[in-house]
Design an enzyme around this catalytic site. Structure first.
Site, PDB file in Angstrom:
ATOM      1  N   ASN A 172     -35.734  -9.150  44.044  1.00  0.00           N
ATOM      2  CA  ASN A 172     -34.821  -8.276  43.308  1.00  0.00           C
ATOM      3  C   ASN A 172     -33.690  -7.889  44.247  1.00  0.00           C
ATOM      4  O   ASN A 172     -33.931  -7.287  45.287  1.00  0.00           O
ATOM      5  CB  ASN A 172     -35.563  -7.015  42.834  1.00  0.00           C
ATOM      6  CG  ASN A 172     -34.615  -5.960  42.287  1.00  0.00           C
ATOM      7  OD1 ASN A 172     -33.584  -6.280  41.698  1.00  0.00           O
ATOM      8  ND2 ASN A 172     -34.964  -4.697  42.486  1.00  0.00           N
ATOM      9  N   ILE A 189     -27.407 -13.655  38.038  1.00  0.00           N
ATOM     10  CA  ILE A 189     -26.110 -13.344  38.635  1.00  0.00           C
ATOM     11  C   ILE A 189     -25.581 -14.527  39.435  1.00  0.00           C
ATOM     12  O   ILE A 189     -24.405 -14.871  39.373  1.00  0.00           O
ATOM     13  CB  ILE A 189     -26.209 -12.104  39.566  1.00  0.00           C
ATOM     14  CG1 ILE A 189     -26.774 -10.896  38.800  1.00  0.00           C
ATOM     15  CG2 ILE A 189     -24.864 -11.786  40.182  1.00  0.00           C
ATOM     16  CD1 ILE A 189     -25.910 -10.375  37.698  1.00  0.00           C
ATOM     17  N   CYS A 204     -33.118  -7.931  39.452  1.00  0.00           N
ATOM     18  CA  CYS A 204     -34.282  -8.296  38.651  1.00  0.00           C
ATOM     19  C   CYS A 204     -35.317  -7.189  38.701  1.00  0.00           C
ATOM     20  O   CYS A 204     -35.095  -6.118  39.256  1.00  0.00           O
ATOM     21  CB  CYS A 204     -34.897  -9.594  39.190  1.00  0.00           C
ATOM     22  SG  CYS A 204     -33.728 -10.978  39.294  1.00  0.00           S
ATOM     23  N   ILE A 227     -15.513   7.644  32.753  1.00  0.00           N
ATOM     24  CA  ILE A 227     -15.972   8.577  31.729  1.00  0.00           C
ATOM     25  C   ILE A 227     -15.261   9.909  31.928  1.00  0.00           C
ATOM     26  O   ILE A 227     -15.255  10.475  33.030  1.00  0.00           O
ATOM     27  CB  ILE A 227     -17.505   8.759  31.747  1.00  0.00           C
ATOM     28  CG1 ILE A 227     -17.945   9.674  30.596  1.00  0.00           C
ATOM     29  CG2 ILE A 227     -18.019   9.261  33.087  1.00  0.00           C
ATOM     30  CD1 ILE A 227     -19.438   9.661  30.325  1.00  0.00           C
ATOM     31  N   ARG A 270     -35.804 -11.621  35.124  1.00  0.00           N
ATOM     32  CA  ARG A 270     -34.581 -12.050  35.808  1.00  0.00           C
ATOM     33  C   ARG A 270     -33.299 -11.636  35.077  1.00  0.00           C
ATOM     34  O   ARG A 270     -33.169 -11.851  33.874  1.00  0.00           O
ATOM     35  CB  ARG A 270     -34.576 -13.571  35.982  1.00  0.00           C
ATOM     36  CG  ARG A 270     -33.384 -14.072  36.796  1.00  0.00           C
ATOM     37  CD  ARG A 270     -33.319 -15.578  36.854  1.00  0.00           C
ATOM     38  NE  ARG A 270     -32.187 -16.011  37.685  1.00  0.00           N
ATOM     39  CZ  ARG A 270     -31.611 -17.203  37.610  1.00  0.00           C
ATOM     40  NH1 ARG A 270     -32.078 -18.113  36.752  1.00  0.00           N
ATOM     41  NH2 ARG A 270     -30.586 -17.502  38.381  1.00  0.00           N
TER      42      ARG A 270
END
Length: 643
Positions: A75, A52, A2, A288, A49
């Site tokens: 968080n 999760i 968060c 990647i 928020r």
């Protein structure tokens, strides 16, 4: 994961919940699922928020205790919250949600700050206690989650990001002395930032703030305390490592949403996805490719096929240098490294399908996987046993060795060049303290180079008085670990890991509302590795012995992956971006805005740009200059407000 923001005023001013919530919109990417605010008298909170755990409204924040006496904004993740909740339930607490937030709220109420040491996770949080008339701010042990603070005589603001602080009126003023650190290291180490007056709460610390303005800061966990050597054999150590590592990966799969992973194809991230697959059949990974001869996406495919997981591979494009400005808007603290664009893209891709990923960051720090660690460790050993040879004979021999020899010793995906070899030779003859030797080997601009890089007055007033090795020297002077390598690992964990690696991963994943979890930085694993002798981690030029041995014979990964030599990761901008990038760099570095800052000696920048055969170090120097000017335009010149 968060975004949190709060204020406490010492001058009688009332906190405004609406104002704080408006300021929190500058980090809406950290929490697009819900938002809230709360204020009482001189204290106020705002929260964004990203859901999760317990996706329902029961997890709404700010969260107020049942008796109305405590309020929390949080968080992060506490991975062992279920066992902590069970303990609190035995003591009579009842819970309205299935979140770790509520567990922390009542855990602090029951145990005070002693509860923090019971937590295994990554977190920053704030709790206002009406009973104690006190604001508590906490940051996790390794600094995985950021927490910025602005404090003057009238107030204290805190936030997960810097932009909300600026929107509340904190001035965006250059902290000039930190430029010496930035151009030596490509990041700013320690608690200070490039913003004057904006600092970070130290990892492993908490703060208590009273309404009268008193502030008390305490350490609850420190890398300096991980020093007593554990008498393990290799067989014992690899078994214990595997046990802790498996637990760390498994704990970080706890979520009410799917959890995936970034996969490079190297042993660090490959080991994570292999263990994740054991726990959950449907694991997705993301890779990647760099579109050049440093592309390792083939290695990631080999691992994904062997393990049996879905792998989404895509390539960096020649024009993706244009993303540096977006990435810096989210980073807020500049990182002078070309890797920030690929990191931004990888997170963007993963966020299209997931909310949570596990990463391999931290493995090099706990297992001695960096080249500079290897060079410093063996250099120290040689200096100890052959002091005269090491300072006189060896540098002369090193200077005579052919370039191809050094390219094999330091396997960068770009030529080390004469300037890189000069760094190695200077290190070999350097008899200074470790902090200066570390800076000499791992640093970007030498002190003599900084003297010519900066304008004469700026260098004299801001750069010359600041010793860029001082922060390292202070940390090393407190070290009790008898093993040289472990002192070095602790140094990298405290600074490079926190202020470069974790900053980059947190900000650039959360830019896309993606939570990044780092199992190698489970504090139990960190403590374990910092107590092991060097030979259980590195032997000769072979690194990460413990991880390789722990994986052998388990049929988790291809043998080629387990045995592959560690490669230094660097994104060679001259190979990965098109010819327009060079023009873009020149336009930025020769611009009026940079000239008018009166910070740099423009002739030095022009000389760097005009060099016909730029080497690895020169390209890194130019990248740091480019990043700084883009950052200065964004924040010092107010460009951040336009997003």
């Amino acid at each position: 994961m968060c975004g949190i923001l709060g204020a406490i005023y010492f001058n009688g001013q009332r906190a405004d919940a609406g104002e704080l919530l408006r300021a929190a919109q500058w980090m809406k990417h950290r929490g697009p699922d819900d938002e809230g605010s709360w204020a009482k008298e001189s204290v106020g909170f705002a929260h964004k928020r990203l859901s999760i755990l317990d996706l329902s409204y029961a997890g709404h924040q700010p969260m107020v205790s049942a008796d109305g006496q405590s309020v929390i904004i949080y968080n992060g993740e506490c991975y062992n919250f279920k066992e902590l909740r069970a303990d609190l339930e035995q003591k009579g607490y009842t819970f309205r949600s299935h979140t770790d937030t509520e567990v922390i709220l009542y855990g602090i109420e029951e145990y005070g700050t002693g509860f923090i040491s019971k937590m295994n996770g990554m977190f920053s949080f704030a709790i206002w206690s009406q009973k104690r008339n006190e604001l508590l701010l906490v940051r996790d042990r390794l600094g995985v989650k950021p927490l910025y603070i602005y404090h003057d005589r009238e107030k204290l603001f805190f936030s997960s990001e810097i932009k909300p602080l600026l929107s509340l009126g904190v001035p965006a003023t250059l902290n000039e002395k930190m430029l010496s650190f930035f151009f030596s290291l490509r990041y700013c180490p320690g608690d200070e930032t490039l913003f004057k007056g904006i600092a970070k709460l130290s990892p492993g610390h908490f703060m208590k703030i009273k309404k009268n303005g008193s502030v008390e800061k305490q350490c609850y966990w420190s890398l300096l305390d991980c020093w007593d050597v554990a008498p393990y054999t290799l067989a014992q150590a690899k078994d214990r490592f595997y046990e802790l590592f498996s637990s760390a990966v498994s704990l970080r799969q706890i979520a009410d949403v799917p959890v995936g992973a970034f996969l490079s194809g190297g042993i660090d991230s490959s080991a994570i996805v292999a263990l994740m697959k054991k726990n959950e059949p449907n694991v997705e990974s993301f890779t990647i490719g760099m579109g050049s001869d440093i592309d390792e996406s083939y290695a990631a495919k080999r691992v994904a096929d062997f393990v049996g997981i879905r792998n989404d591979t895509f390539a960096l494009q020649k024009g993706d240098y244009r993303l540096y400005e977006k990435a810096l808007w989210h980073l807020e603290e500049p990182i002078g490294d070309s890797i920030i664009a690929p990191t931004y893209l990888l997170a963007q891709r993963a966020a299209q399908r997931l909310k949570v990923v596990e990463l391999g960051e931290g493995a090099d720090e706990i297992l001695g996987g960096y080249i500079h660690q290897l060079a410093l460790t063996y250099g120290e050993s040689f200096k100890t046993h052959f002091p005269l040879l090491s300072s006189r004979v060896i540098p002369s021999v090193a200077r005579m060795m052919p370039q191809v020899f050094w390219e094999k010793v330091f396997p960068y995906p770009a030529q080390l060049g004469a300037s890189g070899v000069a760094k190695v030779v200077d290190y070999l003859k350097n008899t200074d303290k470790l902090a200066k030797r570390y800076l000499g080997l791992a640093g970007l601009f030498e002190e003599s180079e900084k003297q010519s890089l900066f304008a004469e007055k700026f260098y004299r007033d801001a750069i010359a008085p600041t010793d860029a090795s001082s922060v390292f020297d202070q940390f090393l002077s407190k070290q009790k670990n008898p093993i040289f390598q472990n002192r070095l690992l602790a140094l990298d964990l405290r600074y490079w890991n926190t202020d470069y690696t974790l900053l980059r991963m947190d900000k650039l994943t959360m830019a896309h509302s993606l939570e990044a979890r780092v199992p190698y930085l489970d504090y139990r694993l960190v403590e374990f590795c910092l107590k092991l002798p060097r030979e259980l981690k590195t032997k000769g030029f072979k690194q990460k012995i413990l991880l390789r041995e722990a994986l052998k014979g388990k049929n988790l990964l291809p043998q080629e992956t387990i045995a592959a030599r560690k490669k230094a990761f660097y994104l060679p901008i001259e190979k990965c971006f098109d010819e327009k990038f060079q023009g873009y760099m020149k336009d930025v570095l020769l611009s009026d805005s940079l000239r008018q800052r009166d910070i740099f000696n423009m002739r030095s920048i022009e000389k760097l740009l005009s060099a016909s055969n730029r080497e690895l170090v020169n390209n890194k120097q130019l990248m740091a200059l480019l990043v700084f000017e883009l950052w200065a335009r964004m924040f010092l010149d107010g460009g951040w407000k336009k997003d």
